[in-house]
Design an enzyme around this catalytic site. Structure first.
Site, PDB file in Angstrom:
ATOM      1  N   SER A 265       0.836  -1.207   0.000  1.00 30.18           N
ATOM      2  CA  SER A 265       0.000   0.000   0.000  1.00 30.18           C
ATOM      3  C   SER A 265       0.866   1.251   0.000  1.00 30.18           C
ATOM      4  O   SER A 265       2.077   1.183   0.220  1.00 30.18           O
ATOM      5  CB  SER A 265      -0.881   0.013   1.249  1.00 30.18           C
ATOM      6  OG  SER A 265      -0.070   0.260   2.385  1.00 30.18           O
ATOM      7  N   LYS A 266       0.209   2.373  -0.204  1.00 28.05           N
ATOM      8  CA  LYS A 266       0.909   3.658  -0.189  1.00 28.05           C
ATOM      9  C   LYS A 266       1.594   3.851   1.162  1.00 28.05           C
ATOM     10  O   LYS A 266       2.691   4.390   1.251  1.00 28.05           O
ATOM     11  CB  LYS A 266      -0.115   4.771  -0.459  1.00 28.05           C
ATOM     12  CG  LYS A 266       0.366   6.168  -0.149  1.00 28.05           C
ATOM     13  CD  LYS A 266       0.449   7.001  -1.382  1.00 28.05           C
ATOM     14  CE  LYS A 266       0.954   8.406  -1.228  1.00 28.05           C
ATOM     15  NZ  LYS A 266       1.484   8.865   0.004  1.00 28.05           N
ATOM     16  N   ARG A 267       0.936   3.386   2.212  1.00 33.31           N
ATOM     17  CA  ARG A 267       1.509   3.523   3.557  1.00 33.31           C
ATOM     18  C   ARG A 267       2.861   2.799   3.669  1.00 33.31           C
ATOM     19  O   ARG A 267       3.775   3.291   4.308  1.00 33.31           O
ATOM     20  CB  ARG A 267       0.548   2.981   4.614  1.00 33.31           C
ATOM     21  CG  ARG A 267      -0.069   4.095   5.456  1.00 33.31           C
ATOM     22  CD  ARG A 267      -1.118   3.555   6.401  1.00 33.31           C
ATOM     23  NE  ARG A 267      -2.202   2.903   5.677  1.00 33.31           N
ATOM     24  CZ  ARG A 267      -2.560   1.630   5.836  1.00 33.31           C
ATOM     25  NH1 ARG A 267      -1.937   0.859   6.698  1.00 33.31           N
ATOM     26  NH2 ARG A 267      -3.560   1.124   5.130  1.00 33.31           N
ATOM     27  N   GLY A 269       4.998   2.391   1.293  1.00 30.47           N
ATOM     28  CA  GLY A 269       5.954   3.237   0.589  1.00 30.47           C
ATOM     29  C   GLY A 269       6.402   4.393   1.471  1.00 30.47           C
ATOM     30  O   GLY A 269       7.593   4.688   1.582  1.00 30.47           O
ATOM     31  N   ASP A 270       5.432   5.048   2.132  1.00 26.88           N
ATOM     32  CA  ASP A 270       5.754   6.186   3.002  1.00 26.88           C
ATOM     33  C   ASP A 270       6.624   5.718   4.179  1.00 26.88           C
ATOM     34  O   ASP A 270       7.589   6.373   4.549  1.00 26.88           O
ATOM     35  CB  ASP A 270       4.471   6.824   3.546  1.00 26.88           C
ATOM     36  CG  ASP A 270       3.660   7.467   2.427  1.00 26.88           C
ATOM     37  OD1 ASP A 270       4.233   7.669   1.330  1.00 26.88           O
ATOM     38  OD2 ASP A 270       2.461   7.732   2.626  1.00 26.88           O
TER      39      ASP A 270
END
Ligand code: GLU
Length: 509
Positions: A265-267, A269-270
């Site tokens: 998920s984008k999370r 990546g962050d």
């Protein structure tokens, strides 16, 4: 089903395209091109409440960057348009009418409140996930429980309604997924999904099936999250009498986070510092921008190459592929069932490999070196440091000493390797170099090796001092190539400068 391959990528424009979506598009593209078929873009924008401005352009720009070209889509001509679902309302309307008339679908007038009440009651009665289904619908307000007169009146009074599928009891729906093999569902476990709403819009399920049929889609290649919807879709083909033209299905495995314990998920990546989007996403709602692989310096070839391996493999050890080579080797048969873990280090490795495949000339176009050197010199610099670079931006860092003498010397290198002994070797080597007129790599190597031999010392006694004095660093490409590029005068001047600035090594001995 005719043999002609037509596949579609059918994103909903609800935000930026995540790399998982790009992988779905990539597999569809490869399958289409390999089989001489068409790759179609269909924008699934029936849920207007989730529509995000700019998302459709973003999808096009991202796939364009990756080199995935469509044959049909909203931005192109094609015989099966329109290719935006919001422009196909009339088509869905006529089809839902047919389903209602034949009894495969029914009107339901339940309010949100009534639906909530139904769920609460069922939960209290011990039902874990309450559904509107073959049993519960009998206690609800719909055209199966209300009499015809009342249904007519409600419709005439423009009461809001939804149309639901009339899922039969106890039937088995089976299909052979191209990746998973036979999959079967019992309709008792399926609910009466909403197909159409009184605002005139279909839901995803209805629009998706009608469009796949009318657009003559031969293979539906999509993410695993759509597998639970497949039996409903297959049932819809049966209701419409389209079974014989049904596409084949291939549900792709998940892309997992680096730990392998969830969907990427984008999370993630962050949290772990890697991009999740292909290109920059400018969010027009909160005016923020999120960089993608492109802006972070990744080559599109590397991005595509990394992506294809998250679910597919060629069955041999070949890892570096161009898009054209992938077209040749790709097959759905070699897509696995289980999820693939994303690995950022491996992604960088792919970038390094693809960078190495580029010629010095191609690389040079992408770097802004100091302007005081000729192209010929710059090309040599590129070739010399190429092996040490992962990104274009690394070329500058890796080559500063090829443009000017070191301003400082790596502290650790000096502490470890700058000693009275290494400086005395350096002085001897300097003398040898000052007497030599052939500064070719080969000759420099001979001079250096002869010196080692005559002094009876190993490489490690003399090379680090030489390297520190000329480059300021402990590591780098071949010193013979570096000295050859810099030339005799510069090499001698740098050795002198280093000894002047660093002393004769007594402090470190
Ligand atoms: N609109 C769906 C999505 O956003 C398409 C799913 C499918 O390919 O059937 O992924």
């Amino acid at each position: 089903m005719s043999n002609h391959v037509r596949v579609r990528f059918a994103p909903s424009p609800t935000g930026p395209l995540h790399m998982g979506g790009v992988r779905t598009a990539l597999y569809n593209y490869l399958f289409a091109v390999k089989n001489g078929g068409e790759f179609i873009l269909r924008i699934e924008d029936t849920d207007q409440s989730r529509y995000v401005q700019g998302a459709e352009d973003y999808i096009l720009n991202s796939l364009n960057w990756c080199g995935l070209k469509f044959n049909e889509g909203p931005h192109l001509n094609g015989d099966y348009g329109p290719y935006r679902q919001s422009e196909r309302r009339e088509i869905y309307k006529s089809h839902i009418t047919k389903l209602i008339e034949s009894g495969y679908a029914y009107y339901a007038f339940d309010s949100e409140k009534e639906l909530d009440q139904m769920r609460t009651d069922l939960k209290q009665a011990g039902v874990q996930s309450p559904q509107y289904n073959q049993i519960t619908r009998l206690n609800m307000k719909n055209s199966l429980t209300l009499n015809d007169e009342e249904v007519k009146n409600r419709l005439m009074n423009n009461e809001s309604y939804v149309v639901r599928i009339n899922m039969p009891r106890n039937q088995v729906i089976k299909f052979k997924d191209k990746i998973r093999g036979w999959v079967s569902f019992n309709t008792n476990n399926l609910d009466d999904k909403v197909l159409f709403k009184s605002d005139g819009m279909p839901t995803y399920h209805l629009a998706n099936v009608i469009d796949d049929h009318l657009m003559k889609i031969s293979h539906v290649i999509r993410g695993e999250e759509w597998l639970p919807s497949a039996p409903l879709h297959i049932f819809l083909y049966q209701c419409f009498g389209w079974e014989r033209d049904m596409p084949e299905f291939a549900h792709l495995p998940l892309i997992l986070n680096p730990e392998g314990d969830g969907k990427l998920s984008k999370r993630d990546g962050d949290r772990l510092g890697f991009p999740i989007f292909p290109i920059i996403w400018n969010n027009s709602e909160n005016y923020t921008a999120t960089e993608g692989y492109k802006e972070k310096g990744f080559l599109k070839e590397a991005f595509v190459n990394m992506l294809v391996f998250l679910g597919w493999n060629p069955g041999n050890t070949k890892e570096i592929y161009s898009l054209e080579e992938l077209v040749d080797d790709f097959s759905l048969e070699r897509v696995g069932k289980s999820g693939s873990r994303y690995n950022f280090e491996k992604t960088k490795w792919f970038n390094q490999q693809h960078l190495r495949l580029k010629s010095a000339k191609q690389i040079l176009k992408n770097i802004k070196f100091p302007e005081n050197k000729e192209e010929d010199y710059l090309l040599k610099v590129v070739d010399l440091v190429k092996e040490r670079c992962v990104f274009y931006k690394d070329f500058l860092n890796e080559s500063t000493y090829l443009f000017s003498p070191p301003e400082s010397y790596e502290k650790e290198a000096v502490q470890k390797k700058w000693s009275t002994e290494s400086v005395s070797h350096l002085l001897s080597i300097k003398t040898k170099l000052s007497l030599c007129d052939d500064f070719s790599k080969e000759n420099l190597e001979i001079i250096f090796k002869n010196y080692l031999k005559s002094s009876n010392i190993g490489f490690g006694k003399a090379m680090p001092g030489l390297r520190i004095s000329i480059t300021g660093r402990m590591q780098g490409p071949s010193m013979f190539s570096i000295m050859n590029l810099l030339g005799k005068d510069e090499v001698l001047a740098r050795i002198e400068k280093a000894i002047k600035e660093l002393g004769n090594g007594e402090d470190n001995s």
